[in-house]
Design an enzyme around this catalytic site. Sequence first.
Site, PDB file in Angstrom:
ATOM      1  N   SER A 231       0.446  -1.068  -0.225  1.00 22.29           N
ATOM      2  CA  SER A 231       0.103  -0.055  -0.050  1.00 22.29           C
ATOM      3  C   SER A 231       1.096   1.075  -0.050  1.00 22.29           C
ATOM      4  O   SER A 231       2.305   1.592  -0.924  1.00 22.29           O
ATOM      5  CB  SER A 231      -0.665  -0.300   1.346  1.00 22.29           C
ATOM      6  OG  SER A 231      -2.418   0.656   0.959  1.00 22.29           O
ATOM      7  N   GLU A 359      -8.677  -3.715  -6.092  1.00 25.41           N
ATOM      8  CA  GLU A 359      -8.140  -2.793  -5.397  1.00 25.41           C
ATOM      9  C   GLU A 359      -9.044  -1.635  -4.692  1.00 25.41           C
ATOM     10  O   GLU A 359      -8.276  -1.590  -3.689  1.00 25.41           O
ATOM     11  CB  GLU A 359      -6.700  -1.976  -6.099  1.00 25.41           C
ATOM     12  CG  GLU A 359      -5.749  -3.742  -6.173  1.00 25.41           C
ATOM     13  CD  GLU A 359      -4.556  -2.971  -5.063  1.00 25.41           C
ATOM     14  OE1 GLU A 359      -5.245  -2.763  -4.116  1.00 25.41           O
ATOM     15  OE2 GLU A 359      -3.646  -4.995  -5.252  1.00 25.41           O
ATOM     16  N   HIS A 469      -7.672  -5.529  -1.641  1.00 22.41           N
ATOM     17  CA  HIS A 469      -6.355  -4.397  -1.302  1.00 22.41           C
ATOM     18  C   HIS A 469      -5.906  -5.067   0.107  1.00 22.41           C
ATOM     19  O   HIS A 469      -6.353  -4.595   1.353  1.00 22.41           O
ATOM     20  CB  HIS A 469      -7.356  -2.978  -1.120  1.00 22.41           C
ATOM     21  CG  HIS A 469      -5.502  -1.968  -0.714  1.00 22.41           C
ATOM     22  ND1 HIS A 469      -4.608  -1.258  -1.682  1.00 22.41           N
ATOM     23  CD2 HIS A 469      -5.273  -1.351   0.717  1.00 22.41           C
ATOM     24  CE1 HIS A 469      -3.426  -1.525  -1.057  1.00 22.41           C
ATOM     25  NE2 HIS A 469      -4.727  -1.150   0.331  1.00 22.41           N
TER      26      HIS A 469
END
Length: 544
Positions: A231, A359, A469
């Site tokens: 991330s 995502e 994600h």
Amino acid sequence: MFIRMIFFAIALKGIPSYASGTSTGPIARLDSATVIGITGDSVTKFLGIPFAKPPARFRASVAPDAYQGRLDATKYGALCPQQQLSAPDTGIPEITQIVNTTPELHNAPGVESEDCLTINIIKPNVKDHSSHALPVLVWIHGGAYEIGDTASYDDMGSDLVKRSVALGQPMIFVSFNYRLSAYGFLAGQEVFKDGNGNLGLRDQRLALKWVNKYIGAFGGDNSKVTIWGQSSGAISVSLQMITNGGNNEGLFRAGFLQSGSPLPVGNITKGTGQVYYDFLSADTGCSTSSDTLECMRALPFSVLKASVDKTPSFFSYQSLALVWHPSVDGVFLTDNPQSSVQQGKFANIPFVSGVCDDEGTLFGISSLNVTTEDQFRQYISSVWLPRNPAPELDQLWTFYPSDITLGSPFNTGTQNALTPQFKRASAFIGDSVQQGPRRAFLQKASTTQKVWSYLNQRSKSTPGIGSYHGSDLATGLVNDNLINFVNHLDPNTGHGVHWPNYDSHSPKLLTFPVTGPPLVTLDTFRATEIAYLTNLSLAHPFVL
């Protein structure tokens, strides 16, 4: 989707300056200091070592003086101040559980302090490896530059070290704190003039220099450092590759990026940076001062934190159009990172960059009040692309239609439509922040260096958010590939399908399908749509 270390003088390179088995615990020597760690289940840890002097608020961190005396390294240090979060209630228990158990999605437990710049080493016990120096994996935690810590990843780091030993490829795991939210990413004209932007990224760089200087004292090889992040941690890895004109100063030899690539950020003096600088200044009573920055530096921490926590987080309506984030400051970043990529200004090192299929879904839940066509168009044009002229967005509404069967979670038909616009917004967010930047980086880098990429489609059955994600990190999907990469600069493990290099002419992905073993596919999905978004961001960088 940042770090460094230091190599203590030893008689022969490759023989670690390390002792264990004493009544006080394992020992390492830094400068004139004796550092006391702890030994547990197959690993030895040295925790909470300061890698900087106590940082002055809104100023760049500085390397510590030579270590002296005895240093207790048996527990993690204080948290860097966190941004206050309030996750949306989707009414789906599975999403609530993921948010509550994923470190980069909720506030970490522990005591916050502005004196938080500490580093941690987890290594195999002496008996578990030979006397040669080990390769080093440096972890940069995620959390959208607003939250995150290192203690939350203690199990992950320990498990990776144990697994590396089991595979016959032992390595050392390193993690560190860096300043977050306004404390690490304050922006505005005043910050630019003061030369103190991107402090969180500069903390990371200082940590990496510490690793380069001292990791030898813990049995590590400072010439074999891989930086790894997920991330905003992965974005940070890419920015460490871009800063300094791409000169990595010998601090790392490879990168491993999970769900993060160079983003199209704007200038530190413009956009939301100035807006929220002015907000903090006014809310804390500093706006009437002749020097607002010095006034905020002098505030009691509790007063400043109360104001910072009033600003939007990544679970607010703005989602990943973040308030606190890296920016072009003229020091650490001299250009929009995506422009730097196009110019080839990044470190020429091998790297892996992978993503999950869905995502955008975890961040699409921030805008569940967007339910109509008009609201979606207003959301995109005002929050995400405010600097793009309206005619430039005409194609966007067609490329990302309201047809829920085309949105994210992808390939789930009419399922997961939390609102009529949720899957549409999630597709846009995922392609803008993750898929587009990843593809653009790989397309350019593959012409100059060895790169690999993967696509995770596992966890597709997660209600509402699909292959969300962070689902690859949560399941340790590529852990063995990561360990092999740290040791050999190749993510192939010798088992299963061969993972080919990414090639701009034939962009191959190692794809983990919903079920079954991995397979090789082409990175050509939504090619026209993603290229369109990339061109929009290059024309008018949107601040994330």
